[in-house]
Motif scaffolding. Structure first.
Motif, PDB file in Angstrom:
ATOM      1  N   LYS A 174       0.816  -1.214   0.000  1.00 18.43           N
ATOM      2  CA  LYS A 174       0.000   0.000   0.000  1.00 18.43           C
ATOM      3  C   LYS A 174       0.853   1.269   0.000  1.00 18.43           C
ATOM      4  N   TYR A 175       1.883   1.294   0.860  1.00 16.67           N
ATOM      5  CA  TYR A 175       2.652   2.537   1.010  1.00 16.67           C
ATOM      6  C   TYR A 175       3.914   2.611   0.152  1.00 16.67           C
ATOM      7  N   LEU A 176       4.487   1.462  -0.126  1.00 20.15           N
ATOM      8  CA  LEU A 176       5.755   1.500  -0.875  1.00 20.15           C
ATOM      9  C   LEU A 176       5.647   0.936  -2.290  1.00 20.15           C
ATOM     10  N   GLY A 177       4.539   0.315  -2.609  1.00 17.94           N
ATOM     11  CA  GLY A 177       4.337  -0.189  -3.974  1.00 17.94           C
ATOM     12  C   GLY A 177       5.196  -1.389  -4.311  1.00 17.94           C
ATOM     13  N   THR A 178       5.694  -2.062  -3.278  1.00 20.31           N
ATOM     14  CA  THR A 178       6.568  -3.218  -3.544  1.00 20.31           C
ATOM     15  C   THR A 178       5.744  -4.506  -3.632  1.00 20.31           C
ATOM     16  N   GLU A 179       6.127  -5.342  -4.566  1.00 22.32           N
ATOM     17  CA  GLU A 179       5.408  -6.599  -4.822  1.00 22.32           C
ATOM     18  C   GLU A 179       6.345  -7.782  -4.573  1.00 22.32           C
ATOM     19  N   ILE A 180       5.760  -8.947  -4.471  1.00 18.44           N
ATOM     20  CA  ILE A 180       6.562 -10.187  -4.414  1.00 18.44           C
ATOM     21  C   ILE A 180       5.941 -11.206  -5.374  1.00 18.44           C
ATOM     22  N   PRO A 181       6.736 -12.152  -5.883  1.00 18.88           N
ATOM     23  CA  PRO A 181       6.171 -13.160  -6.783  1.00 18.88           C
ATOM     24  C   PRO A 181       5.095 -13.970  -6.060  1.00 18.88           C
ATOM     25  N   GLU A 182       4.185 -14.505  -6.824  1.00 22.24           N
ATOM     26  CA  GLU A 182       3.090 -15.277  -6.236  1.00 22.24           C
ATOM     27  C   GLU A 182       3.646 -16.521  -5.540  1.00 22.24           C
ATOM     28  N   ASN A 183       3.104 -16.820  -4.418  1.00 23.77           N
ATOM     29  CA  ASN A 183       3.495 -18.005  -3.647  1.00 23.77           C
ATOM     30  C   ASN A 183       4.981 -17.973  -3.227  1.00 23.77           C
ATOM     31  N   TYR A 184       5.544 -16.767  -3.143  1.00 22.40           N
ATOM     32  CA  TYR A 184       6.980 -16.651  -2.880  1.00 22.40           C
ATOM     33  C   TYR A 184       7.378 -17.274  -1.542  1.00 22.40           C
ATOM     34  N   PHE A 185       6.634 -16.979  -0.472  1.00 20.78           N
ATOM     35  CA  PHE A 185       7.084 -17.410   0.858  1.00 20.78           C
ATOM     36  C   PHE A 185       7.096 -18.931   1.013  1.00 20.78           C
ATOM     37  N   ALA A 186       6.167 -19.609   0.317  1.00 18.90           N
ATOM     38  CA  ALA A 186       6.158 -21.079   0.381  1.00 18.90           C
ATOM     39  C   ALA A 186       7.398 -21.652  -0.311  1.00 18.90           C
ATOM     40  N   THR A 187       7.691 -21.131  -1.506  1.00 22.36           N
ATOM     41  CA  THR A 187       8.869 -21.649  -2.241  1.00 22.36           C
ATOM     42  C   THR A 187      10.171 -21.256  -1.530  1.00 22.36           C
ATOM     43  N   SER A 188      10.180 -20.053  -0.993  1.00 25.27           N
ATOM     44  CA  SER A 188      11.380 -19.582  -0.296  1.00 25.27           C
ATOM     45  C   SER A 188      11.675 -20.455   0.931  1.00 25.27           C
ATOM     46  N   LYS A 189      10.607 -20.843   1.626  1.00 25.93           N
ATOM     47  CA  LYS A 189      10.771 -21.691   2.822  1.00 25.93           C
ATOM     48  C   LYS A 189      11.438 -23.019   2.449  1.00 25.93           C
ATOM     49  N   LEU A 190      10.950 -23.628   1.358  1.00 29.23           N
ATOM     50  CA  LEU A 190      11.529 -24.905   0.911  1.00 29.23           C
ATOM     51  C   LEU A 190      12.997 -24.717   0.516  1.00 29.23           C
ATOM     52  N   SER A 191      13.243 -23.609  -0.168  1.00 29.55           N
ATOM     53  CA  SER A 191      14.611 -23.337  -0.621  1.00 29.55           C
ATOM     54  C   SER A 191      15.560 -23.144   0.579  1.00 29.55           C
ATOM     55  N   ILE A 192      15.076 -22.445   1.600  1.00 33.60           N
ATOM     56  CA  ILE A 192      15.906 -22.238   2.812  1.00 33.60           C
ATOM     57  C   ILE A 192      16.179 -23.578   3.494  1.00 33.60           C
ATOM     58  N   LEU A 193      15.133 -24.412   3.597  1.00 34.43           N
ATOM     59  CA  LEU A 193      15.322 -25.721   4.254  1.00 34.43           C
ATOM     60  C   LEU A 193      16.301 -26.600   3.473  1.00 34.43           C
ATOM     61  N   ASP A 194      16.209 -26.547   2.136  1.00 37.49           N
ATOM     62  CA  ASP A 194      17.154 -27.309   1.300  1.00 37.49           C
ATOM     63  C   ASP A 194      18.591 -26.839   1.525  1.00 37.49           C
ATOM     64  N   LYS A 195      18.747 -25.516   1.558  1.00 41.17           N
ATOM     65  CA  LYS A 195      20.095 -24.957   1.755  1.00 41.17           C
ATOM     66  C   LYS A 195      20.674 -25.373   3.096  1.00 41.17           C
ATOM     67  N   ILE A 196      19.829 -25.364   4.105  1.00 42.54           N
ATOM     68  CA  ILE A 196      20.288 -25.745   5.447  1.00 42.54           C
ATOM     69  C   ILE A 196      20.711 -27.210   5.470  1.00 42.54           C
ATOM     70  N   LYS A 197      19.941 -28.053   4.771  1.00 49.06           N
ATOM     71  CA  LYS A 197      20.303 -29.474   4.712  1.00 49.06           C
ATOM     72  C   LYS A 197      21.665 -29.655   4.054  1.00 49.06           C
ATOM     73  N   SER A 198      21.879 -28.952   2.936  1.00 46.34           N
ATOM     74  CA  SER A 198      23.168 -29.099   2.234  1.00 46.34           C
ATOM     75  C   SER A 198      24.309 -28.524   3.083  1.00 46.34           C
ATOM     76  N   GLU A 199      24.044 -27.447   3.820  1.00 52.05           N
ATOM     77  CA  GLU A 199      25.055 -26.876   4.714  1.00 52.05           C
ATOM     78  C   GLU A 199      25.396 -27.866   5.821  1.00 52.05           C
ATOM     79  N   GLU A 200      24.352 -28.539   6.337  1.00 53.68           N
ATOM     80  CA  GLU A 200      24.553 -29.516   7.401  1.00 53.68           C
ATOM     81  C   GLU A 200      25.419 -30.668   6.939  1.00 53.68           C
TER      82      GLU A 200
END
Lengths: 179, 178
Positions: free
Chosen positions: B28-54
């Motif tokens: 509303k105030y800054l006009g910034t957008e995010i891709p659709e369903n971004y947070f769900a895909t980002s969560k999976l990507s973060i978990l994958d990265k953590i697994k590979s780091e582990e």
């Protein structure tokens, strides 16, 4: 025991860590993303920094002593990661703060995930004209709705300085936006 | 998440502070957008990265070390060198000055020029030197005397034997002649 304290306890327990980290992501991913996005501007950069932030949280959760709240601790990590990212990129590309501000707007308005109208563009332009400290303080206070005490812990500046910085920024925006 | 009430109740320059979901607020105030369903895909990507780091953390690359380059061996070698060095120094210091001094006196006492050597001896050591000299003289003289005596006896025996031989030879010839 608060919800965050319980979450920290689970995160420190090796058998519960993975499940607890899922909960942590659900609770903080979106908030941290917006906090980072305002600093690093584009979605692509924010995505990279968000991933690095959560990896750092995962690796360092054992060192979290509970001196501040989990929420403040994570914001601080996100803030430091964003600043580190900007420093690395700005050093490569820009010579001074004016160049950085211009580039900031250029990048923001050019981002495919920005579709702001005129008033939003005007607000972004005013914010980009602030000093770096003013920008961070205003964004954390106004958009992230953090208390001055929390901001003080994140950016390590006294509360009185923060208040004065924030109200000066608000005054400037009010004057410029309603001209 | 803890929210502050510092903004509440104040007339804001935009609207009445943070309302509704945080994403809507930014949009509303800054006009910034995010891709659709971004947070769900980002969560999976973060978990994958953590697994590979582990995995990276769990399996550190093993360094193959030759046994003499292993830290334990290095410490043992260093300790041995220090021990040997220490022993050498200790052994060198084992001979006390008194022993060295005694040897010097004995050597001087057995020297031929006693008067000259006596000048080199300190007053406190003079008695020891005199004893050593006297002892040496007595021993040498006794040895010499014994040798003389032995020579004399031997000579006497040889002379006596030769005389006997002569006598026997003479008597034998005389007997043959007679």
């Amino acid at each position: 025991m608060s919800k965050d304290a319980e979450l920290v306890k689970k995160l420190k327990d090796a058998t519960l860590k993975d499940r607890a980290f899922n909960e942590l992501l659900d609770a903080y991913q979106e908030r941290l993303y917006w906090h980072i996005r305002k600093i690093v501007v584009t979605h692509e950069n924010a995505d990279d920094v968000l991933q690095n932030t959560f990896i750092r949280v995962y690796k360092n959760i054992q060192k979290f002593e509970g001196k501040s709240s989990l929420h403040t601790w994570m914001y601080r990590i996100a803030y430091n990661e964003s600043i580190r990212f900007l420093e690395q990129n700005n050093k490569k590309n820009y010579a001074n703060i004016e160049e950085v501000s211009e580039a900031h707007l250029e990048v923001l308005f050019g981002d495919e995930y920005f579709d702001g109208d005129e008033i939003q563009k005007k607000l972004q332009t005013i914010i980009a004209g602030f000093s770096e400290k003013q920008q961070r303080v205003f964004q954390m206070k106004y958009f992230d709705d953090l208390s001055f005490r929390q901001i003080s812990e994140i950016v390590e500046i006294s509360e009185s300085t923060l208040k004065s910085t924030y109200y000066t920024a608000v005054k400037i925006i009010e004057e410029k936006i309603f001209l | 998440m803890e929210h502050t009430s510092e903004n509440n109740g104040k007339k804001n320059f935009l609207e009445g502070g943070l309302k509704g979901a945080i994403s809507k607020h930014h949009k509303k105030y800054l006009g910034t957008e995010i891709p659709e369903n971004y947070f769900a895909t980002s969560k999976l990507s973060i978990l994958d990265k953590i697994k590979s780091e582990e995995i990276k953390v769990a399996v550190p690359p093993k360094k193959q070390l030759v046994f003499w380059m292993k830290p334990s061996f290095k410490y043992m070698a260093a300790a041995s060198i220090i021990l040997l060095f220490g022993l050498t120094i200790w052994m060198q210091n084992l001979e006390t000055p008194a022993t060295i001094h005694k040897i010097t006196i004995d050597e001087v006492a057995y020297s031929n020029d006693v008067l000259l050597e006596s000048l080199l001896i300190e007053e406190s050591e003079l008695e020891t030197f005199t004893n050593a000299t006297l002892f040496q003289e007595v021993v040498v003289k006794a040895e010499l005397s014994e040798q003389k005596l032995e020579n004399l006896i031997l000579n006497t025996l040889i002379v006596e034997d030769s005389l006997l031989d002569d006598y026997i030879d003479d008597k034998f010839i005389e007997t043959i002649i007679l």
